[in-house]
Motif scaffolding. Structure first.
Motif, PDB file in Angstrom:
ATOM      1  N   GLU A 165      35.200  46.301  35.760  1.00 25.07           N
ATOM      2  CA  GLU A 165      36.602  46.404  36.153  1.00 25.07           C
ATOM      3  C   GLU A 165      36.692  46.374  37.678  1.00 25.07           C
ATOM      4  OE1 GLU A 165      38.152  49.965  34.398  1.00 25.07           O
ATOM      5  OE2 GLU A 165      38.154  49.139  32.362  1.00 25.07           O
ATOM      6  N   TYR A 166      37.588  45.491  38.178  1.00 25.75           N
ATOM      7  CA  TYR A 166      37.770  45.380  39.625  1.00 25.75           C
ATOM      8  C   TYR A 166      39.097  44.674  39.876  1.00 25.75           C
ATOM      9  CZ  TYR A 166      36.683  44.326  44.543  1.00 25.75           C
ATOM     10  OH  TYR A 166      36.694  44.240  45.919  1.00 25.75           O
ATOM     11  N   GLY A 167      40.065  45.428  40.352  1.00 24.17           N
ATOM     12  CA  GLY A 167      41.362  44.839  40.670  1.00 24.17           C
ATOM     13  C   GLY A 167      41.940  44.075  39.496  1.00 24.17           C
ATOM     14  N   ASP A 168      42.441  42.860  39.790  1.00 21.84           N
ATOM     15  CA  ASP A 168      43.066  42.046  38.736  1.00 21.84           C
ATOM     16  C   ASP A 168      42.133  40.945  38.230  1.00 21.84           C
ATOM     17  OD1 ASP A 168      43.033  40.435  40.952  1.00 21.84           O
ATOM     18  OD2 ASP A 168      45.184  39.958  40.939  1.00 21.84           O
ATOM     19  N   VAL A 169      40.820  41.072  38.525  1.00 24.86           N
ATOM     20  CA  VAL A 169      39.871  40.038  38.073  1.00 24.86           C
ATOM     21  C   VAL A 169      38.862  40.594  37.071  1.00 24.86           C
ATOM     22  CG1 VAL A 169      40.118  38.627  40.150  1.00 24.86           C
ATOM     23  CG2 VAL A 169      38.373  40.438  40.090  1.00 24.86           C
ATOM     24  N   SER A 170      39.219  41.709  36.425  1.00 20.85           N
ATOM     25  CA  SER A 170      38.282  42.362  35.503  1.00 20.85           C
ATOM     26  C   SER A 170      37.845  41.423  34.384  1.00 20.85           C
ATOM     27  CB  SER A 170      38.917  43.621  34.918  1.00 20.85           C
ATOM     28  OG  SER A 170      39.256  44.535  35.937  1.00 20.85           O
ATOM     29  N   ASP A 171      38.781  40.695  33.793  1.00 19.54           N
ATOM     30  CA  ASP A 171      38.431  39.794  32.683  1.00 19.54           C
ATOM     31  C   ASP A 171      37.472  38.704  33.147  1.00 19.54           C
ATOM     32  OD1 ASP A 171      40.013  41.260  30.985  1.00 19.54           O
ATOM     33  OD2 ASP A 171      41.720  39.876  31.049  1.00 19.54           O
ATOM     34  N   THR A 172      37.716  38.180  34.343  1.00 22.64           N
ATOM     35  CA  THR A 172      36.833  37.142  34.877  1.00 22.64           C
ATOM     36  C   THR A 172      35.420  37.684  35.096  1.00 22.64           C
ATOM     37  OG1 THR A 172      38.697  36.087  35.992  1.00 22.64           O
ATOM     38  CG2 THR A 172      36.493  35.528  36.788  1.00 22.64           C
ATOM     39  N   LEU A 173      35.333  38.882  35.646  1.00 18.28           N
ATOM     40  CA  LEU A 173      34.016  39.483  35.869  1.00 18.28           C
ATOM     41  C   LEU A 173      33.283  39.702  34.549  1.00 18.28           C
ATOM     42  CD1 LEU A 173      34.681  42.160  38.664  1.00 18.28           C
ATOM     43  CD2 LEU A 173      34.129  39.726  38.895  1.00 18.28           C
ATOM     44  N   ILE A 195      31.802  36.536  33.280  1.00 17.17           N
ATOM     45  CA  ILE A 195      30.586  36.171  34.012  1.00 17.17           C
ATOM     46  C   ILE A 195      29.402  36.992  33.489  1.00 17.17           C
ATOM     47  CG2 ILE A 195      29.451  36.234  36.274  1.00 17.17           C
ATOM     48  CD1 ILE A 195      32.282  35.756  37.494  1.00 17.17           C
ATOM     49  N   CYS A 196      29.643  38.278  33.235  1.00 15.12           N
ATOM     50  CA  CYS A 196      28.587  39.134  32.687  1.00 15.12           C
ATOM     51  C   CYS A 196      28.120  38.632  31.324  1.00 15.12           C
ATOM     52  CB  CYS A 196      29.078  40.567  32.572  1.00 15.12           C
ATOM     53  SG  CYS A 196      29.414  41.353  34.166  1.00 15.12           S
ATOM     54  N   LYS A 197      29.069  38.204  30.486  1.00 12.20           N
ATOM     55  CA  LYS A 197      28.710  37.693  29.155  1.00 12.20           C
ATOM     56  C   LYS A 197      27.796  36.487  29.268  1.00 12.20           C
ATOM     57  CE  LYS A 197      32.870  39.320  26.766  1.00 12.20           C
ATOM     58  NZ  LYS A 197      34.174  38.929  26.153  1.00 12.20           N
ATOM     59  N   GLU A 198      28.056  35.626  30.262  1.00 12.83           N
ATOM     60  CA  GLU A 198      27.179  34.463  30.483  1.00 12.83           C
ATOM     61  C   GLU A 198      25.752  34.924  30.757  1.00 12.83           C
ATOM     62  OE1 GLU A 198      28.492  31.850  33.559  1.00 12.83           O
ATOM     63  OE2 GLU A 198      30.589  31.944  32.940  1.00 12.83           O
ATOM     64  N   PHE A 199      25.643  35.949  31.590  1.00 12.03           N
ATOM     65  CA  PHE A 199      24.332  36.488  31.959  1.00 12.03           C
ATOM     66  C   PHE A 199      23.621  37.048  30.739  1.00 12.03           C
ATOM     67  CE2 PHE A 199      21.998  39.786  34.745  1.00 12.03           C
ATOM     68  CZ  PHE A 199      20.977  38.899  35.018  1.00 12.03           C
ATOM     69  N   TYR A 200      24.340  37.839  29.935  1.00  7.79           N
ATOM     70  CA  TYR A 200      23.734  38.429  28.735  1.00  7.79           C
ATOM     71  C   TYR A 200      23.270  37.334  27.774  1.00  7.79           C
ATOM     72  CZ  TYR A 200      26.486  42.432  30.432  1.00  7.79           C
ATOM     73  OH  TYR A 200      27.053  43.402  31.189  1.00  7.79           O
ATOM     74  N   LYS A 234      28.330  34.709  41.760  1.00 14.37           N
ATOM     75  CA  LYS A 234      29.532  34.420  40.974  1.00 14.37           C
ATOM     76  C   LYS A 234      30.470  35.629  40.940  1.00 14.37           C
ATOM     77  CE  LYS A 234      27.819  30.872  37.767  1.00 14.37           C
ATOM     78  NZ  LYS A 234      27.497  30.557  36.352  1.00 14.37           N
ATOM     79  N   LEU A 235      29.890  36.817  40.778  1.00 10.54           N
ATOM     80  CA  LEU A 235      30.714  38.030  40.740  1.00 10.54           C
ATOM     81  C   LEU A 235      31.368  38.279  42.098  1.00 10.54           C
ATOM     82  CD1 LEU A 235      28.338  40.334  38.644  1.00 10.54           C
ATOM     83  CD2 LEU A 235      30.544  39.419  37.894  1.00 10.54           C
ATOM     84  N   LEU A 236      30.600  38.120  43.185  1.00 14.45           N
ATOM     85  CA  LEU A 236      31.161  38.320  44.515  1.00 14.45           C
ATOM     86  C   LEU A 236      32.278  37.330  44.798  1.00 14.45           C
ATOM     87  CD1 LEU A 236      27.949  38.996  46.661  1.00 14.45           C
ATOM     88  CD2 LEU A 236      29.848  40.581  46.280  1.00 14.45           C
ATOM     89  N   SER A 237      32.095  36.092  44.373  1.00 12.51           N
ATOM     90  CA  SER A 237      33.126  35.076  44.585  1.00 12.51           C
ATOM     91  C   SER A 237      34.411  35.437  43.846  1.00 12.51           C
ATOM     92  CB  SER A 237      32.609  33.708  44.121  1.00 12.51           C
ATOM     93  OG  SER A 237      33.614  32.729  44.242  1.00 12.51           O
ATOM     94  N   ALA A 238      34.277  35.868  42.600  1.00 14.03           N
ATOM     95  CA  ALA A 238      35.461  36.242  41.816  1.00 14.03           C
ATOM     96  C   ALA A 238      36.142  37.470  42.410  1.00 14.03           C
ATOM     97  CB  ALA A 238      35.057  36.509  40.374  1.00 14.03           C
ATOM     98  N   MET A 239      35.348  38.383  42.964  1.00 12.98           N
ATOM     99  CA  MET A 239      35.896  39.599  43.569  1.00 12.98           C
ATOM    100  C   MET A 239      36.493  39.334  44.952  1.00 12.98           C
ATOM    101  SD  MET A 239      32.639  42.017  42.533  1.00 12.98           S
ATOM    102  CE  MET A 239      33.075  43.395  43.621  1.00 12.98           C
ATOM    103  N   LYS A 240      36.149  38.168  45.539  1.00 22.29           N
ATOM    104  CA  LYS A 240      36.506  37.870  46.931  1.00 22.29           C
ATOM    105  C   LYS A 240      35.950  38.961  47.866  1.00 22.29           C
ATOM    106  CE  LYS A 240      40.633  35.095  45.992  1.00 22.29           C
ATOM    107  NZ  LYS A 240      40.386  34.933  44.552  1.00 22.29           N
ATOM    108  N   ALA A 241      34.721  39.357  47.555  1.00 23.27           N
ATOM    109  CA  ALA A 241      34.040  40.390  48.338  1.00 23.27           C
ATOM    110  C   ALA A 241      32.861  39.758  49.059  1.00 23.27           C
ATOM    111  CB  ALA A 241      33.567  41.519  47.433  1.00 23.27           C
ATOM    112  N   SER A 242      32.520  40.306  50.218  1.00 23.75           N
ATOM    113  CA  SER A 242      31.426  39.735  51.010  1.00 23.75           C
ATOM    114  C   SER A 242      30.116  40.477  50.826  1.00 23.75           C
ATOM    115  CB  SER A 242      31.810  39.742  52.496  1.00 23.75           C
ATOM    116  OG  SER A 242      32.089  41.064  52.935  1.00 23.75           O
ATOM    117  N   SER A 243      30.178  41.705  50.319  1.00 23.32           N
ATOM    118  CA  SER A 243      28.964  42.526  50.240  1.00 23.32           C
ATOM    119  C   SER A 243      28.701  42.989  48.812  1.00 23.32           C
ATOM    120  CB  SER A 243      29.104  43.756  51.137  1.00 23.32           C
ATOM    121  OG  SER A 243      28.051  44.675  50.906  1.00 23.32           O
TER     122      SER A 243
END
Length: 270
Positions: free
Chosen positions: A147-155, A158-163, A242-251
């Motif tokens: 869960e992160y802001g309004d991109v929780s479903d997208t994240l 991405i996790c499901k792809e990894f699993y 991929k997760l950082l890109s969806a989150m628009k986070a740099s770290s």
């Protein structure tokens, strides 16, 4: 036949650093115990205790808590923690516990029973439990969500792809569903007083790298790491990016909320 894994010191250290301690479930276990014989909690045994995160949570409720594990590396890591004085650890098989018959008030296994010889373990738990003593087995599914802001479903997608990419490396001893293993064990338990709980959502706020580290402790990732270290690193980096890109986070130190789906069952010996 029991499975012996988690022997490497690096893996054991990562287990201690990244695995989630299921504190929400401890209160449920204790509430269940108190319905039967309140205030008679002398000895708890945490089987397959690993690095002891769950073992420590039992300390306030029992005179003595013993964590057992087949892995010496895991037990050595457990001893590096600030353990309360009523906690101790012993190396042993889950199917051959070093306790007298009828000596134990609670036998628990936290995210471990799927590795045991299941029927032999249930017989051994029955042997060491006193009448009225309880057995508590718990684990969680691999399909954690973020869960992160309004991109929780997208994240979470991405996790499901990894699993999915890790599924071919799943240990055949577990098969396709650990939840089914625990459900089958529940059905085979002959105690009339028992309850099954299929999903308790537990949330933890972690740095994104903490979530990645947790997934890397899972056996499928460890098997990939042994087979092809470069591919394991590439897969981790790809997921992180991929997760950082969806989150628009740099770290990767940015915090996310991880949602684990625990299932568990409780039973009381007649």
């Amino acid at each position: 036949m029991p499975v012996q894994l988690f022997e490497g010191k690096d893996h054991a250290a990562a287990y201690l650093q990244y695995r989630v301690a299921p504190r929400e479930l401890i209160s449920r276990i204790m509430s269940y115990m108190e319905k039967g014989t309140p205030n008679q909690f002398k000895l708890a045994v945490d089987v397959g205790c690993g690095s002891g995160q769950g073992t420590i949570l039992l300390a306030p409720y029992f005179t003595k808590v013993v964590g057992t594990d087949i892995s010496l590396a895991q037990l050595e890591m457990a001893l590096t923690q600030s353990n309360p004085p009523n906690i101790s650890y012993r190396q042993s098989l889950a199917e051959e516990l070093p306790f007298a018959s009828g000596e134990v008030d609670l036998v628990t296994a936290m995210t471990a029973a799927h590795w045991f010889d299941r029927q032999k373990f249930l017989l051994e738990a029955d042997r060491v439990l006193r009448p009225g003593g309880c057995l508590a087995l718990l684990s969680y599914t691999m399909d954690m969500e973020l869960e992160y802001g309004d991109v929780s479903d997208t994240l979470s997608d991405i996790c499901k792809e990894f699993y999915t990419l890790l599924l071919p490396y799943r240990d055949p001893h577990i098969g396709s569903s650990s939840l089914k293993i625990y459900s089958d064990m529940f059905e085979s338990c002959s105690y009339p007083d028992k309850e099954w709980n299929e999903c308790l959502r537990v949330k933890r706020t972690l740095p994104l790298n903490g979530y990645i580290g947790m997934v890397q402790t899972f056996t499928p990732f460890q098997k990939l790491l042994q087979k092809d270290p470069a591919e394991a690193e590439r897969l981790s980096d790809d997921m992180r990016n991929k997760l950082l890109s969806a989150m628009k986070a740099s770290s990767p130190d940015a915090d996310v909320t991880v949602v684990l789906k625990f299932f568990y069952w409780l039973a009381r010996k007649p």
